[in-house]
Design an enzyme around this catalytic site. Structure first.
Site, PDB file in Angstrom:
ATOM      1  N   GLU A  85       0.815  -1.214   0.000  1.00 43.07           N
ATOM      2  CA  GLU A  85       0.000   0.000   0.000  1.00 43.07           C
ATOM      3  C   GLU A  85       0.853   1.271   0.000  1.00 43.07           C
ATOM      4  O   GLU A  85       0.789   2.078   0.946  1.00 43.07           O
ATOM      5  CB  GLU A  85      -0.977  -0.014   1.180  1.00 43.07           C
ATOM      6  CG  GLU A  85      -1.962  -1.171   1.083  1.00 43.07           C
ATOM      7  CD  GLU A  85      -3.022  -1.190   2.171  1.00 43.07           C
ATOM      8  OE1 GLU A  85      -2.912  -0.382   3.117  1.00 43.07           O
ATOM      9  OE2 GLU A  85      -3.962  -1.996   2.071  1.00 43.07           O
ATOM     10  N   GLU A 137      -4.913  -8.332  -0.937  1.00 45.78           N
ATOM     11  CA  GLU A 137      -5.763  -8.304   0.255  1.00 45.78           C
ATOM     12  C   GLU A 137      -7.194  -8.101  -0.198  1.00 45.78           C
ATOM     13  O   GLU A 137      -7.461  -7.300  -1.098  1.00 45.78           O
ATOM     14  CB  GLU A 137      -5.381  -7.161   1.199  1.00 45.78           C
ATOM     15  CG  GLU A 137      -4.007  -7.261   1.837  1.00 45.78           C
ATOM     16  CD  GLU A 137      -3.713  -6.078   2.758  1.00 45.78           C
ATOM     17  OE1 GLU A 137      -4.674  -5.354   3.126  1.00 45.78           O
ATOM     18  OE2 GLU A 137      -2.539  -5.868   3.100  1.00 45.78           O
TER      19      GLU A 137
END
Length: 574
Positions: free
Chosen positions: A186, A306
């Site tokens: 991220e 994810e």
């Protein structure tokens, strides 16, 4: 070995039929799993596309090696071979191993990683590989601990990033190709001049990562490397710069990664988005279509590194159970259609790592089934019967997803079609007489669970619930929090509205009257209370009156009045 695998197949059949909740321990051959030579993995593959496909499905060992400062700091136990063996035996072909290196690293100029930490990471990687799992290893929370400062501390961040990945790459240069490396989790930046600069910085990180790993030789020379978009977001404006990076690297052994946590209002239960409706479904479709068109159709494999629902960060009950199952059913189905490898985010909420059993077997069953086939769902997984009244017929709309209803069971007893229930097209009606029999003499709450069995896919379970109108009691407290004693009487809270008596929305997110579940309000069914935390009152005007409307899944609504004066809050029922 054949005998063991036959037992696993039998266990899988039982799980999919919904006959019992099978703990993962029941599927593990022995403590420690089978020896490495006996573990099964698909035949070795060569291309990035084949490797990523072979990884489907995957599971994250979240909040563990990525925890700060150490492996058990966020409440999960140490990773064991037994855990990894159980994960493999539950049908997963890969794990994502998030690792945060920050607290195990010395300072400039060499930024040495603690050898003991590297040894531990390598130990876990080796155990997972021995258990027949592919492994995706990354730099995780380092992204928000120091990498994000790259706009204002470019040279220092790049030097540390280079040193970090050089040490990781050298340690794993001879690991088998079933180990994949991911440049950063991220990626995000603060203090930038805007996204144009952030795209340039991410390109620099990804390119540096690629150069470092390839330069260490060994199996790193052609190991599959995984590169993220900015924020691992799948908006087109975030996908396109990564396409440019991958094209410039001109390396066939690259994969892209994004994350997906659903349509935000549904995923957090805000603004009245309590149901998996067409808008929520369309968000999945649009995101996966973009990823497919941009990468997969061009020969670049994609890992959804994810996935889950954001509300899970607070409580898995933030999203109503049946609506949650519908989300995961469609997610898995459409990911399969778009050839995406998916890795379920689990920070300890889903697989109990001590007991090695699923906390919600029905959620696991729905997700596991979606890897290979579509399952039927229904408009609800609840039928409410009002206490003290003769029930009426109850009708659910089926979404068969290509399956046919074969039977309806109450426990082990099969209900009689045409007598206990009827089916007309996609309308399933449970008769009033059946509901009366199931709820007779029962108290508030779930009196029976009807399992709808189809000729394919997972069952759909429907709870038959006796309820009465919930009762909220007068209460007093302060702006640091108010606890409202509540008799739920078998019902469940869907959402809460908050408006000022003289007009306008009250509380956080004042663009909507429907507040965020778990942030502005939280029910506790076992304790019999609804809590309004400080976060709610921080956004309520002083000397104001607020009208709350609690919406319950039965369709009931209950009103409640709040009065704030300074830090004092009083609540009045009705």
């Amino acid at each position: 070995m054949k005998q063991r695998r036959h037992s696993l197949l039998a266990a899988l059949v039982v799980t999919l039929l919904g006959l019992s909740a099978i703990p993962a321990t029941a599927l593990t051959a022995a403590p420690g799993g089978a020896p490495a030579a006996e573990r099964e993995r698909s035949p070795r593959v060569s291309t990035a596309e084949e490797t990523v496909a072979a990884m489907q499905p995957g599971w994250n060992v979240g909040n563990t090696l990525d925890a700060v400062p150490d492996e058990t700091s966020w409440g999960n136990p140490r990773i064991t071979r037994e855990l990894l063996a159980a994960v493999h035996d539950q049908g997963f072909n890969s794990i994502r191993l998030p690792v945060t290196w920050t607290d195990h690293q010395g300072g400039a100029p060499d930024y040495p990683i603690d050898p003991a930490w590297l040894d531990r990471v390598e130990e876990v990687v080796d155990m997972a590989l021995d258990e027949g799992l592919y492994v995706l290893l990354n730099t995780h929370h380092d992204s928000w601990q120091w990498i994000l400062d790259m706009p204002t501390q470019h040279d220092a961040v790049l030097a540390r990033y280079t040193a970090t990945w050089t040490q990781i790459a050298e340690r794993f240069r001879d690991a088998p190709p079933e180990l994949l490396l991911e440049s950063v989790n991220e990626p995000q930046f603060r203090g930038s001049t805007g996204e144009a600069q952030e795209f340039e910085l991410l390109d620099e990180l990804n390119t540096t990562f690629h150069s470092i790993v390839r330069g260490t030789g060994g199996n790193n020379a052609d190991r599959v490397l995984v590169l993220p978009t900015l924020h691992t977001n799948s908006e087109q404006a975030r996908l396109d710069p990564l396409v440019d990076t991958i094209a410039a690297l001109d390396d066939p052994n690259l994969a892209a990664t994004v994350h997906y946590y659903g349509f935000w209002p549904f995923s957090t239960n805000i603004a009245g988005y309590t149901r998996f409706n067409e808008e929520v479904q369309a968000d999945i479709t649009a995101n996966f279509d973009r990823v497919y068109d941009t990468f997969v159709s061009q020969g670049i494999p994609v890992i959804v590194g994810e996935y889950g629902l954001l509300g899970f960060d607070r409580n898995v009950g933030t999203i109503q159970h049946g609506e949650m199952l519908k989300f995961f059913e469609y997610f898995g189905s459409y990911a399969r259609q778009r050839q995406l490898t998916t890795m379920w985010w689990d920070n300890g909420q889903h697989l109990d790592r001590a007991a090695l059993s699923w906390r919600d077997p029905s959620l696991y069953r729905q997700i596991r089934t979606s890897w290979t086939t579509d399952s039927a769902t229904a408009s609800s997984d609840q039928i409410f019967v009002r206490a003290g009244q003769a029930p009426a017929d109850a009708t659910l709309t089926l979404n068969p997803n290509g399956n046919n209803l074969a039977a309806v069971l109450n426990g082990s007893a099969e209900l009689v079609r045409g007598q206990d229930y009827t089916v007309n097209g996609d309308q399933l009606t449970v008769t009033a007489a059946t509901l009366a029999r199931l709820t007779e003499g029962q108290g508030h709450g779930v009196n029976a669970t009807l399992s709808l069995r189809f000729d394919g896919g997972a069952p759909w379970d429907v709870n038959v619930i006796t309820h009465a109108t919930p009762e909220l009691v007068n209460a007093s407290g302060t702006t640091s929090g108010l606890t409202i004693p509540t008799a739920f009487n078998g019902d469940q809270l869907a959402t809460m509205e908050a408006v000022y008596a003289d007009g306008g929305n009250a509380g956080p997110h004042d663009w909507t009257s429907y507040k965020e579940f778990g942030v502005a309000f939280s029910p506790d069914y076992g304790a019999g209370r609804i809590t309004l935390p400080q976060a709610f009152f921080d956004a309520v005007d002083d000397n104001s009156t607020v009208r709350l409307t609690f919406h319950f899944w039965s369709g009931e609504t209950v009103t409640y009045t709040l009065t704030r004066s300074g830090t004092t809050v009083t609540g009045t029922a009705g």
